[in-house]
Design an enzyme around this catalytic site. Structure first.
Site, PDB file in Angstrom:
ATOM      1  N   HIS A  44      44.684  25.494  39.585  1.00 42.01           N
ATOM      2  CA  HIS A  44      44.430  26.139  40.667  1.00 42.01           C
ATOM      3  C   HIS A  44      45.177  27.886  40.827  1.00 42.01           C
ATOM      4  CE1 HIS A  44      40.897  26.953  44.216  1.00 42.01           C
ATOM      5  NE2 HIS A  44      42.527  28.039  44.216  1.00 42.01           N
ATOM      6  N   HIS A 102      45.087  31.525  40.297  1.00 42.57           N
ATOM      7  CA  HIS A 102      44.504  33.159  40.233  1.00 42.57           C
ATOM      8  C   HIS A 102      45.443  34.186  39.740  1.00 42.57           C
ATOM      9  CE1 HIS A 102      40.396  31.604  42.294  1.00 42.57           C
ATOM     10  NE2 HIS A 102      41.343  31.278  43.673  1.00 42.57           N
ATOM     11  N   THR A 150      38.818  36.880  37.417  1.00 43.95           N
ATOM     12  CA  THR A 150      38.077  37.720  37.521  1.00 43.95           C
ATOM     13  C   THR A 150      37.483  38.800  36.712  1.00 43.95           C
ATOM     14  OG1 THR A 150      38.258  37.319  40.118  1.00 43.95           O
ATOM     15  CG2 THR A 150      35.748  38.347  39.551  1.00 43.95           C
ATOM     16  N   GLY A 166      36.433  34.182  45.749  1.00 37.73           N
ATOM     17  CA  GLY A 166      36.099  35.532  46.570  1.00 37.73           C
ATOM     18  C   GLY A 166      36.491  35.306  47.624  1.00 37.73           C
ATOM     19  N   GLU A 191      36.562  26.863  52.620  1.00 36.83           N
ATOM     20  CA  GLU A 191      37.557  27.746  53.096  1.00 36.83           C
ATOM     21  C   GLU A 191      37.353  27.829  54.773  1.00 36.83           C
ATOM     22  OE1 GLU A 191      38.527  30.246  49.738  1.00 36.83           O
ATOM     23  OE2 GLU A 191      40.229  30.421  50.123  1.00 36.83           O
ATOM     24  N   ASP A 203      46.961  27.690  44.081  1.00 33.80           N
ATOM     25  CA  ASP A 203      46.160  29.208  44.355  1.00 33.80           C
ATOM     26  C   ASP A 203      46.607  30.750  43.898  1.00 33.80           C
ATOM     27  OD1 ASP A 203      43.878  30.420  45.219  1.00 33.80           O
ATOM     28  OD2 ASP A 203      44.175  29.116  47.605  1.00 33.80           O
ATOM     29  N   ASP A 204      47.735  31.382  44.506  1.00 29.14           N
ATOM     30  CA  ASP A 204      48.280  32.163  44.537  1.00 29.14           C
ATOM     31  C   ASP A 204      49.680  32.282  44.140  1.00 29.14           C
ATOM     32  OD1 ASP A 204      45.389  33.714  44.639  1.00 29.14           O
ATOM     33  OD2 ASP A 204      45.236  33.014  46.205  1.00 29.14           O
TER      34      ASP A 204
HETATM   35  C1  6MZ Z   1      39.907  32.247  47.186  1.00 27.00           C
HETATM   36  C2  6MZ Z   1      40.161  33.893  46.537  1.00 27.00           C
HETATM   37  C3  6MZ Z   1      42.089  33.542  46.895  1.00 27.00           C
HETATM   38  O1  6MZ Z   1      39.972  37.268  40.020  1.00 27.00           O
HETATM   39  O2  6MZ Z   1      41.385  39.230  40.239  1.00 27.00           O
HETATM   40  N1  6MZ Z   1      41.244  35.014  45.048  1.00 27.00           N
HETATM   41  N2  6MZ Z   1      39.136  33.499  46.343  1.00 27.00           N
HETATM   42  N3  6MZ Z   1      39.738  32.270  48.003  1.00 27.00           N
HETATM   43  C4  6MZ Z   1      41.162  32.185  47.958  1.00 27.00           C
HETATM   44  N4  6MZ Z   1      42.274  32.285  49.029  1.00 27.00           N
HETATM   45  C5  6MZ Z   1      43.678  32.712  49.305  1.00 27.00           C
HETATM   46  N5  6MZ Z   1      42.679  33.589  46.554  1.00 27.00           N
HETATM   47  C6  6MZ Z   1      42.488  34.271  45.481  1.00 27.00           C
HETATM   48  O3  6MZ Z   1      42.401  37.331  41.003  1.00 27.00           O
HETATM   49  C7  6MZ Z   1      42.691  38.046  42.556  1.00 27.00           C
HETATM   50  C8  6MZ Z   1      40.985  37.443  43.438  1.00 27.00           C
HETATM   51  O4  6MZ Z   1      41.075  35.862  43.171  1.00 27.00           O
HETATM   52  C9  6MZ Z   1      39.828  35.461  44.366  1.00 27.00           C
HETATM   53  C10 6MZ Z   1      40.071  36.789  44.716  1.00 27.00           C
HETATM   54  O5  6MZ Z   1      38.608  37.405  44.152  1.00 27.00           O
HETATM   55  C11 6MZ Z   1      40.783  37.802  44.607  1.00 27.00           C
HETATM   56  O6  6MZ Z   1      40.121  38.772  44.723  1.00 27.00           O
HETATM   57  P1  6MZ Z   1      41.918  37.983  39.865  1.00 27.00           P
HETATM   58  O7  6MZ Z   1      43.101  37.602  38.815  1.00 27.00           O
END
Ligand code: 6MZ
Length: 362
Positions: A13, A15, A98, A197, A227, A302-303
């Site tokens: 997971h 992004h 995305t 998102g 969430e 996540d991030d």
């Molecule tokens: C929901 C999340 C997220 O797709 O542009 N994103 N969506 N919950 C979260 N937890 C905090 N963290 C990230 O990566 C960024 C995008 O991932 C999703 C959101 O849509 C965000 O704009 P990409 O590579």
């Protein structure tokens, strides 16, 4: 930390735009500041801020997307993100992003994804295996060319698979376009679809037709689920029986029962949940209950950029917060192989990697 960094791990997971190095974001912001597109000092403050509410996180993503609009930047961040995960011995990465359209610079969802694939090809620090269905043939694992886990040697090979995310702000048509693109790109390592998102936006029913179509076509599905409190949506998502869900924070008794009986694996993102105040403290995090119930779990970032973390940090955090030993953490990492979306050949290779590393445990 060191030990968790040297252990092989799986990340399911992550992004793409949430996993960018701060140094890269600052550099991109500086360039746009010089061009007069943004005011660098305002943006610098936002990038370096360490605690953010869930609402602020989504505002930050809108800013990050301004910084990473063009194809070359998408390629660069993909390369860096893969290199960063490989450097902490991630042996298998499912990277989600995305697909974005930006007509002013001639970007289509397809060309955005091509730029991502270009980024995978550009990685030179490690050997990247990112395709494909056509190479679904079991090859012997080259132990020399593999992550030599638990002895501090940095990774030499990483499997990368892609998930295309549907943003909750999108329409049914846009979601369907993303699914069709995923099908078109199966031979380039796309294995599934994610729904993500801002959880306060959009309706689950908007995405259902595209998700059903994705499933019919054999794509695997993971959903951001719970969430924020939204009983009806959480229940519908669980009834859909996705292959995995992310977060599972705001569940009540009934949803926990449903989840446990369905055995849907949960992608757990500890730092993200705490930083966004979705969960108030680790000692009440649902990891504990799910782990004790032997529910399928995988620790994820996540991030990693937005929350200044890494997979190794998440393992370290879980080990100390929940009093788990190295062996238990190793088993947790190894068990994640069962929940990956890639095919049997990759699973076999990963099992072999973990078995070899296990033999070297003290
Ligand atoms: C929901 C999340 C997220 O797709 O542009 N994103 N969506 N919950 C979260 N937890 C905090 N963290 C990230 O990566 C960024 C995008 O991932 C999703 C959101 O849509 C965000 O704009 P990409 O590579």
């Amino acid at each position: 930390m060191e030990w968790f960094a040297s252990m092989p791990k799986v990340e399911l997971h992550a992004h793409l735009n949430g996993s960018i190095r701060d140094s890269t974001l600052l550099e991109l912001a500086r360039v746009l500041g010089e061009k007069g597109v943004i005011v660098f000092t305002d943006v610098e403050h936002v990038i370096m801020k360490s605690d953010r509410s869930l609402h602020e996180v989504f505002k930050l993503f809108d800013l990050i997307h301004v910084l990473t609009t063009d194809h070359a930047t998408v390629t660069r961040i993909t390369q860096e993100v893969v290199e960063d995960f490989a450097s902490e011995n991630i042996v298998y990465l499912e990277l989600r992003t995305t697909p974005k359209r930006n007509e002013s610079i001639g970007m289509s969802k397809r060309s955005y994804m091509d730029a991502v694939v270009e980024g995978l090809r550009a990685v030179s620090a490690v050997d990247v295996d990112f395709a494909s269905r056509s190479t679904d043939v079991r090859r012997p694992v080259n132990t020399k060319n593999m992550n030599d886990a638990c002895n501090g040697t940095r990774g030499k090979k990483i499997y990368v698979r892609l998930l295309l995310s549907i943003d909750r702000r999108e329409t049914t048509e846009a979601a369907m376009e993303t699914v069709k693109l995923a099908l078109e790109m199966r031979d380039l390592g796309v294995v599934g679809i994610d729904l993500s998102g801002n959880p306060t936006k959009g309706e689950w029913t908007t995405f259902l037709p595209a998700l059903k179509f994705a499933r019919e076509q054999g794509l695997q599905i993971t959903l951001h689920c719970g969430e924020i409190p939204n009983k009806e949506e959480i229940q519908s998502m669980l009834d859909f029986l996705p292959q995995r869900i992310g977060h599972a924070c705001c569940f009540e008794e009934e949803e926990w029962r449903k989840l446990k009986s369905s055995k849907i694996p949960v992608e757990i993102c500890l730092t993200s949940n705490i930083r966004t105040e979705t969960i108030s403290s680790l000692d009440i995090h649902h990891f504990v209950d799910l782990y004790k119930a032997q529910h399928p779990l995988v620790l994820c970032t996540d991030d990693s950029g937005v929350f200044s973390t890494s997979v190794s940090r998440e393992y370290d955090l879980a080990a100390s917060a929940f009093s788990l030993g190295r062996r238990e953490m190793f088993q947790l990492a190894k068990s994640a192989v069962k929940f990956i979306f890639a095919n049997g050949r990759v699973k076999e290779d990963l099992k072999e990697i973990f078995d070899l590393a296990e033999k070297k445990l003290d």
